[in-house]
Design an enzyme around this catalytic site. Structure first.
Site, PDB file in Angstrom:
ATOM      1  N   GLY A 132      -0.141   4.411   0.211  1.00  0.00           N
ATOM      2  CA  GLY A 132      -0.612   5.586   0.755  1.00  0.00           C
ATOM      3  C   GLY A 132      -1.783   6.292  -0.300  1.00  0.00           C
ATOM      4  O   GLY A 132      -2.423   5.389  -0.710  1.00  0.00           O
ATOM      5  N   ALA A 133      -1.724   7.531  -0.447  1.00  0.00           N
ATOM      6  CA  ALA A 133      -2.529   8.313  -1.368  1.00  0.00           C
ATOM      7  C   ALA A 133      -2.348   7.909  -2.892  1.00  0.00           C
ATOM      8  O   ALA A 133      -3.094   8.027  -3.801  1.00  0.00           O
ATOM      9  CB  ALA A 133      -2.284   9.604  -1.261  1.00  0.00           C
ATOM     10  N   GLY A 144      -2.298   4.813  -3.797  1.00  0.00           N
ATOM     11  CA  GLY A 144      -2.878   3.470  -4.144  1.00  0.00           C
ATOM     12  C   GLY A 144      -2.122   2.347  -3.825  1.00  0.00           C
ATOM     13  O   GLY A 144      -1.413   2.198  -2.638  1.00  0.00           O
ATOM     14  N   ASP A 181      -6.668  -1.564   7.019  1.00  0.00           N
ATOM     15  CA  ASP A 181      -7.852  -2.428   7.355  1.00  0.00           C
ATOM     16  C   ASP A 181      -8.752  -2.750   6.325  1.00  0.00           C
ATOM     17  O   ASP A 181      -9.037  -3.756   6.118  1.00  0.00           O
ATOM     18  CB  ASP A 181      -8.207  -2.310   8.767  1.00  0.00           C
ATOM     19  CG  ASP A 181      -7.217  -2.314   9.979  1.00  0.00           C
ATOM     20  OD1 ASP A 181      -5.984  -2.754   9.758  1.00  0.00           O
ATOM     21  OD2 ASP A 181      -7.135  -1.499  10.849  1.00  0.00           O
ATOM     22  N   SER A 210       0.909  -1.302   0.000  1.00  0.00           N
ATOM     23  CA  SER A 210       0.052  -0.048  -0.070  1.00  0.00           C
ATOM     24  C   SER A 210       0.740   1.103  -0.135  1.00  0.00           C
ATOM     25  O   SER A 210       1.791   1.469   0.722  1.00  0.00           O
ATOM     26  CB  SER A 210      -0.840  -0.099   1.164  1.00  0.00           C
ATOM     27  OG  SER A 210      -0.247   0.348   2.405  1.00  0.00           O
TER      28      SER A 210
END
Lengths: 308, 308
Positions: free
Chosen positions: B218-219, B221, B248, B216
Site C-alpha cells: 500500500g502506501a 511501497g 494494476d 505491495s
C-alpha cells in the site's frame, strides 16, 4: 389494441446481495434483467389480461438493443422509436438480510428535436388503431416539459381515450390538456394540488382539467372521482409484499375495463385486485393470477356523495 | 509485444450520486463506462508507456459487445475470445458527500469446456509473439481452479516470462507452477501464507514456487524478493487519493521494466512511481503522467540483507 407510451424506457436490473453495506465491495448473487419503464409494465399486464397491446417510446444504444431483444420474447408488440443515446439502466439492489431495496436510476438519453418528431409521427400512426392509450412515466432529457400535454391533445383529436400517469410539472401541464383519466398516488396529488386530503386534492385535480381522477391510496385502495360518479374501492385485506409495479397494474386494470365497457365499480374492482395481486407476487411488477381471481369479487366498493 | 490475460473481463460503470442512502431511491448524476478487469487496466498503462500490448480473455453477450466497442478506441489490441454468456458489469457508486465508493460486482459468465479450449488455443498462438505475459484477476464460473497453473506452465514451456496477479486458491495453485513473478498485496499474502509479517510471508511465497515475489504494501511501497536480491521501494511522500488500479499500474511497471531489461531497482522505481501516480489521478485506474515523471527519481530503494 391498447397503446402504451414510455418515453423513458429502461433496462431494469435486479441485484441480490446478502446485505448492502455502503463503502464496501459486494459480490452480486442473483441478477435479473427485464424491460422496464411504467408503460412497458402496463403493457405486460394488459397482455396477460388478453388484450392486444403495442408499446412505443424510445430505445437506443447497447441497452436499447437488449431491450428490443427482451421484448421480442413478450406478447406486447414493440414499436419503440430509435434514439441515438443509450437507453437508461435502473438497478434495484435487494438486501437479503432485510428484504429492502436500494434503487439507482440512470438518467435517460438526450432526445433530439428530430427524434421527438419521428416519435410523434409513429404515435399518430399507432393511434389510428388504438382503443385507448396510456402515457406513462418520466420524461427523458431533451423533451419539452409540455410533451404530455401535446400527446394528450393528439390523442383527444384522434378520439382515443387517454390516461396520463406521470408526476411533477409534466403532470401539471398534461392535466391542462384535459386527459380522460389521471392516476396519481397520494404524493403526486399532494405535489400537484398542495393538499394531503385525498377528497379535496382529487376535486382540485379535476378542476385543473382531468375528466376523471383515480387517486391510488396505497393499501387503502383507490378513490375515483369521474363525470359518472365517485367511488372508493378497497382491498378486502391489508397485504404485505413488494409494491413495485402495483400502480402500473392498476393502470392496466382501469384501461382494460374502459376498453371492455365495464362499469366504474367493475373497473375499480379490477384495478384494486390487480394492484393487490402485484404486491403479493414475489417478482417485482408481476401479478399473482390466482390471488387476482380470488380477490376480484371481494374488493369493497362504496359510492361517494355527489358533492365529492 | 506484451500480452495480458483477463479471464473475467468487465464493463466498469461508475455512478455518481449525491449521497448513498440504503433503502432509498437515487438519481444517478454522472455515468462513466470503461473496459474493466485487471489485465485490461495493466494493458492500458503498458500502452501509455509506449509498449505494444495485446489483451486476451473472454467477452460475450451485450456487455461484451460494448467492451469490444470501447476497446476499439484504445491502443491495446483486442484479442478477447467469444463466450456465450454475458460479460459481467461492475458498478462503483461514488458518494459525493464522502468521496467513498460502494462496489457491486456481477459474477462472470459461465465458461464452457469448449470455450476454455478455444481460449487456450488463442493464448498459445499469442505467446509465440509475446515478450512477457501477465495473468490477472479472478476466474469466471466454469473455469477450473487450476487454470492459472495451466497458463503458467504453457507460458514457461514457451519461454515467455509470466507474472501472476490473482488471489485465493487460484493463486495458491498458480504459484506451484512456478511463475516468474507474483505481486500479492498484504491481504493476499496473508491469505496465502497465514502470516501478516511481509518478510516472512514473502519468503514463504517463494518457497511455494514463485521465483520472484513483489509484495505491495500500500502506501509503504513494495517489498521485492527475487533470485537476484531483495529490495524495499517506497514513495517519497504519503499521498491520498483513489487507490483503484494502483496495483494494476504496478504490474505494468514491473512487466515493462522486465521487457526493457531494467535492473530490479529501476523496475521497482517505475512500479512504485506509476502506482503512486495512479492514486493521485482523479479518474480511477488512470495515472497522472506529470506526477509519475516527477516521482520516478525520488522513489527510495533500500537493498535488503541476503538472509531475507
Amino acid at each position: 389494441m391498447i397503446l402504451t407510451v414510455t418515453l423513458n424506457t429502461a433496462l431494469d436490473l435486479t441485484y441480490g446481495v446478502p446485505a448492502l453495506v455502503p463503502h464496501t465491495s459486494h459480490r452480486v448473487g442473483d441478477i435479473s434483467e427485464r424491460p422496464g419503464g411504467k408503460g412497458l409494465n402496463v403493457a405486460r399486464v394488459l397482455s396477460a389480461l388478453g388484450h392486444e397491446t403495442v408499446v412505443t417510446g424510445f430505445a437506443g444504444g447497447a441497452t436499447g438493443a437488449v431491450l428490443h431483444e427482451l421484448l421480442a420474447d413478450l406478447p406486447p408488440r414493440d414499436a419503440l422509436v430509435p434514439v441515438a443515446g443509450n437507453t437508461r439502466r435502473t438497478i434495484a439492489v435487494v438486501d437479503a438480510s432485510t428484504g429492502d431495496t436500494t434503487q439507482l436510476n440512470e438518467p435517460g438519453p438526450l432526445v433530439s428535436a428530430d427524434e421527438w418528431a419521428a416519435f410523434l409521427a409513429t404515435y399518430e400512426k399507432l393511434l389510428a388503431d388504438a382503443d385507448a392509450v396510456a402515457l406513462c412515466g418520466s420524461l427523458p432529457p431533451g423533451i419539452h416539459v409540455g410533451a404530455y400535454a401535446e400527446l394528450v391533445r393528439v390523442a383527444r383529436a384522434a378520439e382515443v381515450p387517454v390516461l396520463l400517469d406521470t408526476s411533477g410539472e409534466p403532470l401539471r401541464r398534461g392535466i391542462a390538456a384535459r386527459p380522460d383519466l389521471i392516476k396519481p398516488n397520494a404524493d403526486e396529488l399532494a405535489q400537484l394540488t398542495g393538499s394531503r386530503d385525498p377528497l379535496r386534492a382529487t376535486r382540485d385535480a379535476r378542476r385543473r382539467g382531468a375528466h376523471g381522477v383515480i387517486a391510488s391510496l396505497g393499501a387503502d385502495g383507490m378513490l375515483a372521482v369521474t363525470p359518472e360518479g365517485a367511488w372508493r374501492a378497497a382491498p378486502p385485506d391489508r397485504v404485505a409484499g413488494n409494491p413495485t409495479g402495483a400502480g402500473d397494474s392498476a393502470v392496466a386494470g382501469l384501461l382494460s375495463g374502459l376498453v371492455e365497457g365495464l362499469s366504474w365499480p367493475d373497473r375499480l374492482r379490477r384495478a384494486v385486485a390487480l394492484s393487490t395481486a402485484t404486491v403479493l407476487a414475489p417478482a417485482a411488477g408481476e401479478f399473482d393470477r390466482a390471488a387476482y381471481e380470488e380477490l376480484l369479487p371481494r374488493v369493497g366498493i362504496e359510492e361517494q356523495a355527489p358533492t365529492v
